[in-house]
Each structure stands twice: as C-alpha cells, then as structure tokens.
Design a protein around this motif. Structure first.
Motif, PDB file in Angstrom:
ATOM      1  N   PHE A  10       0.852  -1.189   0.000  1.00 62.45           N
ATOM      2  CA  PHE A  10       0.000   0.000   0.000  1.00 62.45           C
ATOM      3  C   PHE A  10       0.886   1.237   0.000  1.00 62.45           C
ATOM      4  N   GLY A  11       0.560   2.196  -0.853  1.00 58.53           N
ATOM      5  CA  GLY A  11       1.311   3.444  -0.886  1.00 58.53           C
ATOM      6  C   GLY A  11       0.393   4.606  -1.194  1.00 58.53           C
ATOM      7  N   PHE A 156       2.392  -4.935   3.414  1.00 59.70           N
ATOM      8  CA  PHE A 156       3.299  -3.832   3.684  1.00 59.70           C
ATOM      9  C   PHE A 156       2.714  -2.506   3.224  1.00 59.70           C
ATOM     10  N   ALA A 157       3.124  -1.425   3.882  1.00 60.18           N
ATOM     11  CA  ALA A 157       2.669  -0.088   3.482  1.00 60.18           C
ATOM     12  C   ALA A 157       3.762   0.935   3.731  1.00 60.18           C
ATOM     13  N   SER A 158       3.770   1.967   2.881  1.00 62.02           N
ATOM     14  CA  SER A 158       4.715   3.065   3.024  1.00 62.02           C
ATOM     15  C   SER A 158       4.103   4.286   2.361  1.00 62.02           C
ATOM     16  N   GLN A 159       4.651   5.451   2.672  1.00 64.50           N
ATOM     17  CA  GLN A 159       4.301   6.634   1.905  1.00 64.50           C
ATOM     18  C   GLN A 159       5.103   6.575   0.611  1.00 64.50           C
ATOM     19  N   ARG A 160       5.322   7.673  -0.070  1.00 67.55           N
ATOM     20  CA  ARG A 160       5.957   7.633  -1.388  1.00 67.55           C
ATOM     21  C   ARG A 160       7.168   6.693  -1.379  1.00 67.55           C
ATOM     22  N   PRO A 161       7.065   5.527  -2.017  1.00 63.72           N
ATOM     23  CA  PRO A 161       8.099   4.505  -1.882  1.00 63.72           C
ATOM     24  C   PRO A 161       9.237   4.677  -2.886  1.00 63.72           C
ATOM     25  N   ILE A 174       6.236  -7.787  -4.964  1.00 60.46           N
ATOM     26  CA  ILE A 174       4.897  -7.761  -4.365  1.00 60.46           C
ATOM     27  C   ILE A 174       3.872  -7.962  -5.467  1.00 60.46           C
ATOM     28  N   THR A 175       2.917  -8.865  -5.261  1.00 63.73           N
ATOM     29  CA  THR A 175       1.989  -9.223  -6.343  1.00 63.73           C
ATOM     30  C   THR A 175       0.826  -8.253  -6.484  1.00 63.73           C
ATOM     31  N   LEU A 176       0.284  -7.735  -5.388  1.00 56.93           N
ATOM     32  CA  LEU A 176      -0.852  -6.821  -5.463  1.00 56.93           C
ATOM     33  C   LEU A 176      -0.453  -5.473  -4.869  1.00 56.93           C
ATOM     34  N   ARG A 177      -0.707  -4.387  -5.601  1.00 49.10           N
ATOM     35  CA  ARG A 177      -0.308  -3.051  -5.159  1.00 49.10           C
ATOM     36  C   ARG A 177      -1.537  -2.148  -5.083  1.00 49.10           C
ATOM     37  N   TYR A 178      -1.575  -1.317  -4.047  1.00 48.91           N
ATOM     38  CA  TYR A 178      -2.689  -0.397  -3.835  1.00 48.91           C
ATOM     39  C   TYR A 178      -2.128   1.015  -3.720  1.00 48.91           C
ATOM     40  N   SER A 179      -2.744   1.966  -4.383  1.00 48.25           N
ATOM     41  CA  SER A 179      -2.287   3.349  -4.261  1.00 48.25           C
ATOM     42  C   SER A 179      -3.464   4.283  -4.049  1.00 48.25           C
ATOM     43  N   THR A 180      -3.361   5.113  -3.014  1.00 48.83           N
ATOM     44  CA  THR A 180      -4.279   6.238  -2.867  1.00 48.83           C
ATOM     45  C   THR A 180      -3.740   7.380  -3.724  1.00 48.83           C
ATOM     46  N   GLN A 181      -4.259   8.580  -3.545  1.00 51.90           N
ATOM     47  CA  GLN A 181      -3.816   9.728  -4.329  1.00 51.90           C
ATOM     48  C   GLN A 181      -2.311   9.970  -4.140  1.00 51.90           C
ATOM     49  N   VAL A 182      -1.622  10.269  -5.245  1.00 51.49           N
ATOM     50  CA  VAL A 182      -0.214  10.672  -5.218  1.00 51.49           C
ATOM     51  C   VAL A 182      -0.060  11.948  -6.042  1.00 51.49           C
ATOM     52  N   VAL A 183       1.129  12.535  -6.015  1.00 49.05           N
ATOM     53  CA  VAL A 183       1.300  13.868  -6.619  1.00 49.05           C
ATOM     54  C   VAL A 183       1.538  13.813  -8.122  1.00 49.05           C
ATOM     55  N   GLN A 185       2.683  11.083 -11.857  1.00 50.29           N
ATOM     56  CA  GLN A 185       2.743   9.740 -12.430  1.00 50.29           C
ATOM     57  C   GLN A 185       3.961   8.957 -11.971  1.00 50.29           C
ATOM     58  N   THR A 186       5.070   9.661 -11.731  1.00 51.28           N
ATOM     59  CA  THR A 186       6.266   8.974 -11.244  1.00 51.28           C
ATOM     60  C   THR A 186       5.996   8.299  -9.905  1.00 51.28           C
ATOM     61  N   SER A 187       5.345   9.053  -9.001  1.00 50.58           N
ATOM     62  CA  SER A 187       4.997   8.487  -7.700  1.00 50.58           C
ATOM     63  C   SER A 187       4.012   7.338  -7.850  1.00 50.58           C
ATOM     64  N   SER A 188       3.072   7.482  -8.779  1.00 50.78           N
ATOM     65  CA  SER A 188       2.093   6.418  -9.009  1.00 50.78           C
ATOM     66  C   SER A 188       2.781   5.135  -9.449  1.00 50.78           C
ATOM     67  N   ASP A 189       3.737   5.260 -10.382  1.00 51.22           N
ATOM     68  CA  ASP A 189       4.460   4.075 -10.846  1.00 51.22           C
ATOM     69  C   ASP A 189       5.310   3.451  -9.745  1.00 51.22           C
ATOM     70  N   MET A 190       5.789   4.282  -8.816  1.00 55.39           N
ATOM     71  CA  MET A 190       6.578   3.741  -7.709  1.00 55.39           C
ATOM     72  C   MET A 190       5.747   2.801  -6.852  1.00 55.39           C
ATOM     73  N   VAL A 191       4.454   3.095  -6.742  1.00 57.83           N
ATOM     74  CA  VAL A 191       3.575   2.235  -5.956  1.00 57.83           C
ATOM     75  C   VAL A 191       3.033   1.088  -6.799  1.00 57.83           C
ATOM     76  N   LEU A 192       2.481   1.415  -7.954  1.00 58.91           N
ATOM     77  CA  LEU A 192       1.721   0.437  -8.726  1.00 58.91           C
ATOM     78  C   LEU A 192       2.557  -0.375  -9.701  1.00 58.91           C
ATOM     79  N   GLY A 193       3.779   0.082  -9.981  1.00 57.21           N
ATOM     80  CA  GLY A 193       4.632  -0.647 -10.907  1.00 57.21           C
ATOM     81  C   GLY A 193       5.049   0.206 -12.082  1.00 57.21           C
ATOM     82  N   LYS A 194       6.263  -0.015 -12.549  1.00 51.60           N
ATOM     83  CA  LYS A 194       6.810   0.767 -13.655  1.00 51.60           C
ATOM     84  C   LYS A 194       5.963   0.628 -14.909  1.00 51.60           C
ATOM     85  N   GLY A 195       5.590   1.776 -15.497  1.00 49.02           N
ATOM     86  CA  GLY A 195       4.825   1.781 -16.732  1.00 49.02           C
ATOM     87  C   GLY A 195       3.329   1.657 -16.555  1.00 49.02           C
TER      88      GLY A 195
END
Length: 320
Positions: A10-11, A156-161, A174-183, A185-195
């Motif tokens: 979670f991020g 597991f959970a962290s802020q901007r990872p 990690i097989t399943l990723r969850y992201s709330t609002q981030v600032v 797209q770079t931050s989003s990919d850090m949580v949810l996966g590259k690309g």
C-alpha cells in the motif's frame, strides 16, 4: 479480495485512507483463529494498538529498541518459514499434493497462516544503519518471495516509496499493489509498478475527495476500487473477538499472551490509564529513564505534555 498466496503493498499520500485499507486485509485474518499475526508499525501511533490483544508479535515505533525487536521478529519468521518447508517436503502427496499449506494441514500440524503486517516501512529504513537496512531488506525480500508457499501473507505499506524509502527489489516482488492519491505519475508508478500510469493505472488523477478510493494493480491488470470503512473502534472490537476465538481454540500465542490490559478487560478489571499507557510505550524495554518515559508518553498522548520528572534522570529509572 483473495489474500492467500499473495503479497500486498500500500502506498500514497498521508490522510487518504491508506492504513484504513491495509487494516481491512489484516482484519480478514482476525476472525480465523488459525491465522497468526506479526505486526510492526513504524509510526507507533494508535492505528495498530488494538492488535496487542491478538498479535503473536507486535512492534510499535521505530526507536532503537523497536528496531532491534523488528530484526528479531524477521529472524523468527525466516526460521519458521524454513521449518515449514522441511515439514511440507516430508508429508505424503496424499496429504500435501501441491507442496503447499492446506486447511487440513493447518489444523492437523498446527501450522497457522502467518499474516505479516508492516506499516510505515520508510520509518524503519530511515533510522537504520546501512548494514542493518540491507539485512532487513534482504529478510523482507526472502519472506515476500518464498513465504506464500509456506502460508505467509505479506501486507506492507509506506508513503511515497522511492528507492531510499522502499527499495525497488522489494516492491517489484509484491503481487498486489494499492495506491491512494499521489502527486504525479512517477509516484504512481513507484507504488503500482513501472509503466502502469502509461497503461491507465495513474493514481495521480485521484483527488482529495477520493478518500478511501484507490487503484489496485496485479501483474497484468488494474481496477479502481472504493474500500469499505472500518473505523478504529470497529477494528478494536474485531481484535477482541479474535482474541476470544484464539483462546477457545488454544491459538493465543506470543506477545498477546502477555498483554496485561487485554487480560484485565476480559476479566472485568480496570487498570489505571496512566499504567496502561506506560506499559504501551515501554513495550520493547525492560526499564527506562523517567525523562525518556515522559517523552514517549507525550508522543503517545499530548495530554502528558505537562509532566516533568521530579528527580534527576541519571538516577531515575522506571521498570516495566
């Protein structure tokens, strides 16, 4: 939401419901007495404190004693994981056809599902020395990579990872990723996966009004979901129910068996709030200087801010 054989991350930005959703996953295991919980909260706040009634291991905060306890917890998990693989390899195919844990093996061999919850991972990595940090990262990677086959669920959970907070080699397994609002797209990919943002899974499009809403990605897909709302009192009630279930099935183990306040609650005995708070903040220390105790109490509850030690700190220690 299936969690068996999975690992979860979670991020996202603070105050967007990240911990609330992470707790939903852990809460799923509270009402099964054959789930054993290992919990660490780097923030050391109130979010995970109800787990003291049920957790086999509970680490609160990221002070030196808590970091040492976290390292010991990971060592214990690795030893248990290897023990399970040895045991599972020795079982006949008729009992263990896939070499993995089954409901029958869980009860017959007393091998409960292991639920590993770590919140605010970045807090631990920030305070650790380099060698300790690398060791903990490697331990977490081993647990996340091999643990699911032995009945381990990583949560597991962290802020901007970013690479400094949560290394890529841990996030990428990690097989399943969850992201709330981030600032962005770079931050989003850090949580949810590259690309993933380029494929449409972009958590930066969520607004402040989307509290409780997050994007979920698996290896090849994504979905936007709104989580159920389980508040603090509701979570605490589930923890107490989980404790009762484990006592009934003789599955209350580890730290939970030593929880004085939970035992007192069940016996209808009242413990002074200040004593309960002292036990809480001294969880990982057998003794503590009074000034350190007061500082932790103030961090635990700002109402303690007016307290000052009446004797010199060099000669005053409080024992748990």
């Amino acid at each position: 939401m299936p969690v068996m054989w999975q690992s979860l991350f979670f991020g996202g930005l603070p105050r967007r419901g990240k911990t609330f959703t992470q707790r939903l996953m852990t809460a799923a295991g509270l009402l099964d007495p054959y789930v054993r919980h290992y919990v660490a909260d780097g923030k050391g706040g109130a979010d995970w404190m109800p787990m003291k009634a049920v957790a086999h291991r509970l680490v609160m905060g990221a002070e030196d004693d808590a970091v040492d306890t976290l390292k010991a917890m990971l060592k214990e998990l690795l030893e248990e994981m290897e023990r399970r693989f040895v045991l599972l390899r020795g079982l006949p195919v008729s009992v263990c056809p896939e070499g993995k844990l089954t409901p029958g093996i869980v009860e017959k061999c007393n091998l409960p599902v292991i639920f590993v919850t770590i919140d605010e991972l970045q807090e631990y990595f920030t305070v650790m020395e380099r060698d300790d940090r690398e060791q903990v990262i490697n331990d977490l990677c081993r647990i996340a990579r091999r643990g699911p086959a032995a009945g381990f669920i990583c949560n597991f959970a962290s802020q901007r990872p970013d690479a400094d907070s949560v290394p890529t080699k841990l996030r990428e397994i990690i097989t399943l990723r969850y992201s709330t609002q981030v600032v962005d797209q770079t931050s989003s990919d850090m949580v949810l996966g590259k690309g993933k943002a380029a494929q449409g899974a972009d958590a930066s499009v969520l607004s402040e009004e989307h509290k409780g809403t997050r994007l979920v990605t698996g290896p090849a897909s994504f979905v936007t979901v709104r989580a159920d709302f389980l508040d603090g009192p509701g979570f605490a009630e589930l923890c107490q129910r989980g404790r009762t279930l484990r006592q009934k099935h003789n599955q209350l183990t580890g730290d939970a068996t030593q929880d004085v306040t939970a035992a007192a609650d069940q016996a209808g005995v009242s413990i002074a709030a200040v004593l309960s708070d002292c036990l809480t903040v001294m969880r990982h220390a057998a003794r503590m200087h009074t000034v350190d105790l007061l500082q932790r109490l103030e961090n635990h509850d700002e109402d303690y801010g007016a307290g000052t030690p009446s004797v010199s700190p060099a000669s005053s220690r409080t024992r748990a």
